[in-house]
Design a protein around this motif. Structure first.
Motif, PDB file in Angstrom:
ATOM      1  N   VAL A   1     -21.948  37.018 -15.833  1.00 41.57           N
ATOM      2  CA  VAL A   1     -20.559  36.657 -15.584  1.00 41.57           C
ATOM      3  C   VAL A   1     -20.654  36.167 -14.051  1.00 41.57           C
ATOM      4  CG1 VAL A   1     -19.502  37.585 -17.550  1.00 41.57           C
ATOM      5  CG2 VAL A   1     -19.400  38.674 -15.297  1.00 41.57           C
ATOM      6  N   ASN A   2     -19.852  35.330 -13.573  1.00 40.15           N
ATOM      7  CA  ASN A   2     -19.383  35.161 -12.122  1.00 40.15           C
ATOM      8  C   ASN A   2     -20.549  34.908 -11.379  1.00 40.15           C
ATOM      9  OD1 ASN A   2     -16.583  35.393 -12.392  1.00 40.15           O
ATOM     10  ND2 ASN A   2     -16.736  37.792 -12.362  1.00 40.15           N
ATOM     11  N   ASP A   3     -21.601  34.003 -12.134  1.00 39.77           N
ATOM     12  CA  ASP A   3     -22.598  33.733 -11.149  1.00 39.77           C
ATOM     13  C   ASP A   3     -23.280  34.828 -10.818  1.00 39.77           C
ATOM     14  OD1 ASP A   3     -22.731  30.937 -11.266  1.00 39.77           O
ATOM     15  OD2 ASP A   3     -22.104  30.439  -9.399  1.00 39.77           O
ATOM     16  N   GLY A   4     -23.535  35.950 -11.513  1.00 39.06           N
ATOM     17  CA  GLY A   4     -24.462  37.052 -11.429  1.00 39.06           C
ATOM     18  C   GLY A   4     -23.783  37.995 -10.060  1.00 39.06           C
ATOM     19  N   ALA A   5     -22.356  38.035  -9.996  1.00 40.40           N
ATOM     20  CA  ALA A   5     -21.937  38.676  -9.076  1.00 40.40           C
ATOM     21  C   ALA A   5     -22.233  40.243  -9.035  1.00 40.40           C
ATOM     22  CB  ALA A   5     -20.395  38.668  -9.279  1.00 40.40           C
ATOM     23  N   LYS A   6     -22.496  40.761  -9.999  1.00 44.31           N
ATOM     24  CA  LYS A   6     -22.843  42.178 -10.294  1.00 44.31           C
ATOM     25  C   LYS A   6     -24.325  42.231  -9.395  1.00 44.31           C
ATOM     26  CE  LYS A   6     -25.236  42.854 -14.490  1.00 44.31           C
ATOM     27  NZ  LYS A   6     -25.120  43.827 -16.062  1.00 44.31           N
ATOM     28  N   TYR A   7     -25.182  41.168  -9.203  1.00 54.92           N
ATOM     29  CA  TYR A   7     -26.437  41.458  -8.626  1.00 54.92           C
ATOM     30  C   TYR A   7     -26.496  41.241  -7.414  1.00 54.92           C
ATOM     31  CZ  TYR A   7     -28.514  40.913 -13.630  1.00 54.92           C
ATOM     32  OH  TYR A   7     -28.601  41.354 -14.763  1.00 54.92           O
ATOM     33  N   LYS A   8     -25.316  40.729  -6.544  1.00 58.02           N
ATOM     34  CA  LYS A   8     -25.371  40.277  -5.260  1.00 58.02           C
ATOM     35  C   LYS A   8     -25.699  41.336  -4.175  1.00 58.02           C
ATOM     36  CE  LYS A   8     -24.770  35.497  -5.859  1.00 58.02           C
ATOM     37  NZ  LYS A   8     -23.417  35.167  -5.482  1.00 58.02           N
TER      38      LYS A   8
ATOM     39  N   GLU B   1     -21.416  35.305 -20.650  1.00 62.43           N
ATOM     40  CA  GLU B   1     -21.972  36.603 -20.564  1.00 62.43           C
ATOM     41  C   GLU B   1     -23.294  36.593 -20.992  1.00 62.43           C
ATOM     42  OE1 GLU B   1     -20.756  35.259 -24.916  1.00 62.43           O
ATOM     43  OE2 GLU B   1     -19.995  35.069 -22.658  1.00 62.43           O
ATOM     44  N   ARG B   2     -24.049  35.410 -21.017  1.00 56.05           N
ATOM     45  CA  ARG B   2     -25.633  35.244 -21.338  1.00 56.05           C
ATOM     46  C   ARG B   2     -26.387  35.949 -20.212  1.00 56.05           C
ATOM     47  NH1 ARG B   2     -29.237  30.975 -20.817  1.00 56.05           N
ATOM     48  NH2 ARG B   2     -30.825  31.223 -22.163  1.00 56.05           N
ATOM     49  N   GLU B   3     -27.025  36.918 -20.630  1.00 61.81           N
ATOM     50  CA  GLU B   3     -27.764  37.842 -19.598  1.00 61.81           C
ATOM     51  C   GLU B   3     -29.191  38.324 -19.921  1.00 61.81           C
ATOM     52  OE1 GLU B   3     -26.676  41.299 -16.394  1.00 61.81           O
ATOM     53  OE2 GLU B   3     -25.344  40.806 -17.898  1.00 61.81           O
ATOM     54  N   TYR B   4     -30.223  37.480 -19.312  1.00 62.26           N
ATOM     55  CA  TYR B   4     -31.418  37.973 -19.376  1.00 62.26           C
ATOM     56  C   TYR B   4     -32.347  38.207 -17.972  1.00 62.26           C
ATOM     57  CZ  TYR B   4     -30.894  36.173 -24.234  1.00 62.26           C
ATOM     58  OH  TYR B   4     -30.258  35.888 -25.418  1.00 62.26           O
TER      59      TYR B   4
END
Length: 411
Positions: free
Chosen positions: A282-289, A332-335
């Protein structure tokens, strides 16, 4: 290069009209025009898969050597690694530019249109002397990996051929650990174990497999357990060290055969190809930033839009234009274990191509259309990188690409 009129003009040709006359378009146009879209109910899944007529691993090696020889130094061929069964993982490099585009194909062994498309591109780059080709060669370095799962390809199946015992032999620290979740004991009905290579990547390019990390999860990073994924990573690291960064990466795939456009002027038409940016939640991969601040999802969408625009411009005036869609990408698609995700987290703009239908679902006419479409899409990104137009398109226009629905279930 066989590109659109305006793309050629952007590379320095005087007018779009002049550029049009230089297109190698008659053959390509006839291919597309002859490829009338199938009517309702005519898509199919082969009960007796055949893959004759596609370039196999031995033929690929011979083709690449011939291209390198006739290019007189423009195209260089190297071996980036070997599979568990000893087959070469070739790279073919063309151009000297600072901007780097890496293209991988056939990471799933039964998905081969990208291999054919890359051979055509390499032949053009190695032999043509038009303004568009010279511009690309001077501004971009293309590194093509036309067949990164040849062991799976020899079996006409998705996964590679690699036992868990071989993995533990290579990484003794994994003794007693559970198998990685993406390792299977058989694939496509063939009782030989292997990995889904497109789940074996990690954004930490120095990652060493750890028993405590196994078996992993579908949404999490992979572990570089296979020689094929490690070879792709090593090519990426090498090019980043040489050029400072890898601007773009394209991964060429197939999907199910029965996807049709929903809505718009092409409603009901069978999809030709769908495109995607990295699936990072979600949110353009915000949790990875925080950990991966170089992630730029809009760059990936700009590059995907450049591809879509190039295909539309090349074939949009045909009586039955190619249908380019947006790969199903719920928020929610996440790979994170896909190569395109791992490299995007390192700052690269990545684009997924998904051609409709596995190789054994395609007749000769469809095969030609899909190969030409993939080739045009990659060439369009090469041109966009060379001219800078790929940096200025509106990434949000990616969302204007049509959705699609499945006539029957496919994967």
């Amino acid at each position: 290069m066989r590109l659109s009129a305006s793309a050629l003009a952007a590379c320095g040709l005087a007018t779009a009209a002049l550029a049009t006359t230089l297109l190698a378009g008659p053959a390509a146009a006839e291919t597309v025009a002859a490829s009338a879209p199938e009517g309702p109910g005519q898509c199919r899944i082969s009960e007796d898969p055949q893959w004759s007529g596609w370039t196999d691993h031995a033929q690929l090696g011979a083709e690449l050597r011939q291209i390198a020889q006739t290019s007189r130094g423009r195209v260089t061929v190297d071996v980036a690694g070997r599979t568990a069964q000893g087959r070469e993982l070739w790279t073919a490099r063309a151009g000297t530019g600072k901007r780097v585009l890496i293209v991988t194909s056939a990471i799933h062994g039964n998905e081969r249109t990208g291999t054919e498309a890359l051979l055509g591109i390499l032949k053009q780059l190695g032999s043509s002397d038009d303004a568009a080709t010279r511009k690309i060669l001077s501004e971009v370095t293309l590194v093509a990996m036309p067949m990164v799962n040849p062991d799976g390809g020899e079996l006409n199946r998705r996964i590679n051929v690699h036992s868990w015992e071989q993995t533990v032999d290579r990484f003794p620290q994994l003794a007693g650990a559970p198998r990685a979740w993406y390792h299977s004991l058989e694939g496509d009905g063939i009782k030989q174990p292997g990995y889904d290579l497109n789940r074996d990547f990690n954004p930490d390019l120095d990652y060493v497999p750890k028993a405590a990390d196994l078996p992993g999860t579908q949404t999490g990073a992979g572990f570089y357990l296979s020689p094929e994924s490690r070879a792709i990573r090593d090519v990426y690291v090498k090019m980043r060290a040489e050029k400072g960064s890898v601007d773009a990466m394209v991964d060429l795939h197939h999907m199910g055969p029965c996807a049709r456009v929903t809505g718009g002027e092409q409603d009901g038409k069978l999809i030709t190809v769908t495109l995607d940016y990295p699936p990072l939640g979600v949110n353009d991969g915000a949790k990875y930033k925080a950990q991966w601040p170089k992630l730029d999802q809009d760059k990936s969408r700009r590059y995907a839009t450049t591809v879509a625009n190039g295909i539309a411009e090349a074939y949009g005036d045909q009586a039955r234009p190619a249908a380019v869609g947006r790969y199903l990408h719920p928020d929610e698609r996440e790979y994170a274990g896909q190569g395109r995700s791992a490299f995007a987290l390192n700052g690269t703009g990545t684009v997924l191509f998904e051609v409709r239908g596995q190789q054994d679902d395609l007749g000769q006419t469809q095969r030609g259309m899909f190969v030409e479409t993939v080739r045009t899409g990659v060439e369009s990104l090469l041109t966009g990188l060379a001219t800078g137009t790929a940096d200025t398109v509106d990434g949000d226009s990616f969302y204007d690409l049509p959705d699609y629905g499945w006539e029957t279930t496919g994967d």
